[in-house]
Design a protein around this motif. Structure first.
Motif, mmCIF file in Angstrom:
data_model
loop_
_atom_site.group_PDB
_atom_site.id
_atom_site.type_symbol
_atom_site.label_atom_id
_atom_site.label_comp_id
_atom_site.label_asym_id
_atom_site.label_seq_id
_atom_site.Cartn_x
_atom_site.Cartn_y
_atom_site.Cartn_z
ATOM 1 N N MET A 294 0.824 -1.219 0.000
ATOM 2 C CA MET A 294 0.000 0.000 0.000
ATOM 3 C C MET A 294 0.862 1.276 0.000
ATOM 4 O O MET A 294 0.397 2.342 0.413
ATOM 5 N N ASP B 62 -7.369 7.038 0.839
ATOM 6 C CA ASP B 62 -7.574 5.829 0.026
ATOM 7 C C ASP B 62 -8.358 4.770 0.786
ATOM 8 O O ASP B 62 -8.831 3.802 0.192
ATOM 9 N N THR C 113 -8.359 -2.147 -1.122
ATOM 10 C CA THR C 113 -7.739 -1.063 -1.899
ATOM 11 C C THR C 113 -7.125 -1.582 -3.205
ATOM 12 O O THR C 113 -6.489 -0.823 -3.923
ATOM 13 N N ARG C 114 -7.327 -2.850 -3.514
ATOM 14 C CA ARG C 114 -6.695 -3.396 -4.727
ATOM 15 C C ARG C 114 -7.203 -2.726 -5.994
ATOM 16 O O ARG C 114 -6.448 -2.482 -6.924
ATOM 17 N N LEU D 65 -0.295 5.159 -0.466
ATOM 18 C CA LEU D 65 -1.718 5.344 -0.135
ATOM 19 C C LEU D 65 -1.855 5.940 1.268
ATOM 20 O O LEU D 65 -0.966 5.796 2.116
ATOM 21 N N ALA E 200 1.599 2.019 3.943
ATOM 22 C CA ALA E 200 0.726 3.190 3.725
ATOM 23 C C ALA E 200 1.080 4.309 4.706
ATOM 24 O O ALA E 200 1.743 4.085 5.726
ATOM 25 N N ARG F 73 -5.628 0.578 -6.449
ATOM 26 C CA ARG F 73 -4.205 0.428 -6.766
ATOM 27 C C ARG F 73 -3.981 -0.146 -8.145
ATOM 28 O O ARG F 73 -2.839 -0.274 -8.590
ATOM 29 N N ASP G 174 -5.650 -4.397 2.429
ATOM 30 C CA ASP G 174 -5.036 -4.789 1.155
ATOM 31 C C ASP G 174 -6.114 -5.121 0.126
ATOM 32 O O ASP G 174 -6.135 -4.565 -0.980
#
Ligand code: CP
Length: 321
Positions: free
Chosen positions: A39, A99, A306-307, A42, A68, A310, A303
């Motif tokens: 991350m 994010d 937020t994929r 982010l 992050a 990303r 994870d």
């Protein structure tokens, strides 16, 4: 984007997917250097409008171990104290282009309200009496580890007794939904005034008011504290009375299955709902393991959610499982 508002929004295969994803983070967290760049770049905002030790710190550690930038909003020092509404606060957080936003709030439904106003995934870190989904996921992960250690591969038919202030407990709700989804049998035990009406229908849990009867046959005993801060005119027994009727003592635990597993989400009131001799027994108590699994589960949730943002190759939330 997809948020994590409650276990009630997840399919069983999605629960299992998050548990499986967390395993890699359990491994990472046991290394001397605990760092991933998953991350990197982010920003995560933790907005906790209610007290927390475990959830806030583990979300902060989880975000940092994923690389992050993590910012904690201190609600007590925020402009909420000057009369800003929750929705205006949400719009403000959104304008900072977070994010992911992690929220704990005293009102059931407040997290869903915020999720509706922002452009990033929102993770429910506990909303009133409604849900605490990452707690249920970390409990399931800790339990799965213990079951596997004992040579049992799944939850099917596992008899779990959850005892305490069920009425006010988001942990009881999320756990009942999660454990039942995984195939366990859930029994709720509470004094009549602290048992929600219709618990059997809403959560598919068996309801038993007598604690000793509720322990009969239990393979897992999950204890909850009295949430005095949420009582609204309910009869609150004194700590001494409560321990007398509902405290998990060594003698009472002997009524459950041999080597029954003991769990508690914390914070514990030792000598009230649970005795130290039970809580601190490393052979049966998962309480410390629950905290350890909390970091890994929160890493998995951050994870996975937020994929899409990303641009992880080929990823869409509907791929879960
Ligand atoms: N179990 C749990 O949610 O603990 P905290 O209130 O300390 O976060």
């Amino acid at each position: 984007h997809r948020s994590l508002l409650g276990i009630g929004h997840l399919e069983t295969h999605e629960i299992l997917y998050l548990l499986d994803e967390a395993e890699q983070w359990v491994e990472l967290n046991r290394q001397p250097t605990k760092h991933s760049d998953a991350m990197a770049g982010l920003t995560i905002i933790n907005a906790f409008f209610e007290n927390s030790t475990r959830t806030l710190l583990s979300f902060e550690i989880a975000g940092k171990r994923l690389g992050a930038d993590v910012v904690n909003m201190q609600a007590a020092q925020s402009s909420l104290k000057k009369g800003e509404t929750l929705i205006d606060t949400a719009v403000t957080l959104n304008a900072m282009r977070a994010d992911a936003i992690v929220i704990r709030h005293a009102s059931s439904g407040a997290v869903a309200l915020i999720a509706d106003k922002v452009d990033c995934p929102v993770l429910n870190a506990g909303d009133g009496q409604h849900e605490h989904p990452t707690q249920a996921l970390l409990d399931a992960l800790a339990l799965r580890h213990k079951l596997r250690e004992r040579g049992r591969s799944e939850f099917n038919g596992l008899r779990v007794t959850i005892c305490g202030d069920i009425l006010h407990s988001r942990v009881a709700r999320s756990n009942a939904l999660c454990l039942r989804g995984l195939g366990a049998k859930v029994r709720f035990c509470a004094p009549p005034a602290l048992m929600p009406a219709g618990a059997e229908q809403a959560f598919g849990a068996e309801v038993v008011h007598d604690f000793e009867a509720a322990l009969d046959g239990a393979e897992v005993v999950m204890m909850l504290r009295l949430q005095n801060e949420r009582m609204q005119g309910q009869f609150i027994p004194s700590p001494r009375e409560y321990r007398h009727l509902y405290g998990l003592t060594e003698k009472r635990l002997a009524l459950a299955e041999k080597d029954a597993i003991v769990m508690h989400p914390g914070p514990m009131n030792r000598g009230v709902e649970i005795d130290s001799v039970v809580a601190d027994d490393p052979d049966i108590s998962l309480i410390t393991k629950q905290v350890e699994m909390g970091v890994a589960i929160r890493m998995a949730c951050l994870d996975v959610l937020t994929r899409r943002a990303r641009g992880v190759d080929g990823w869409s939330e509907s791929d879960w499982g």
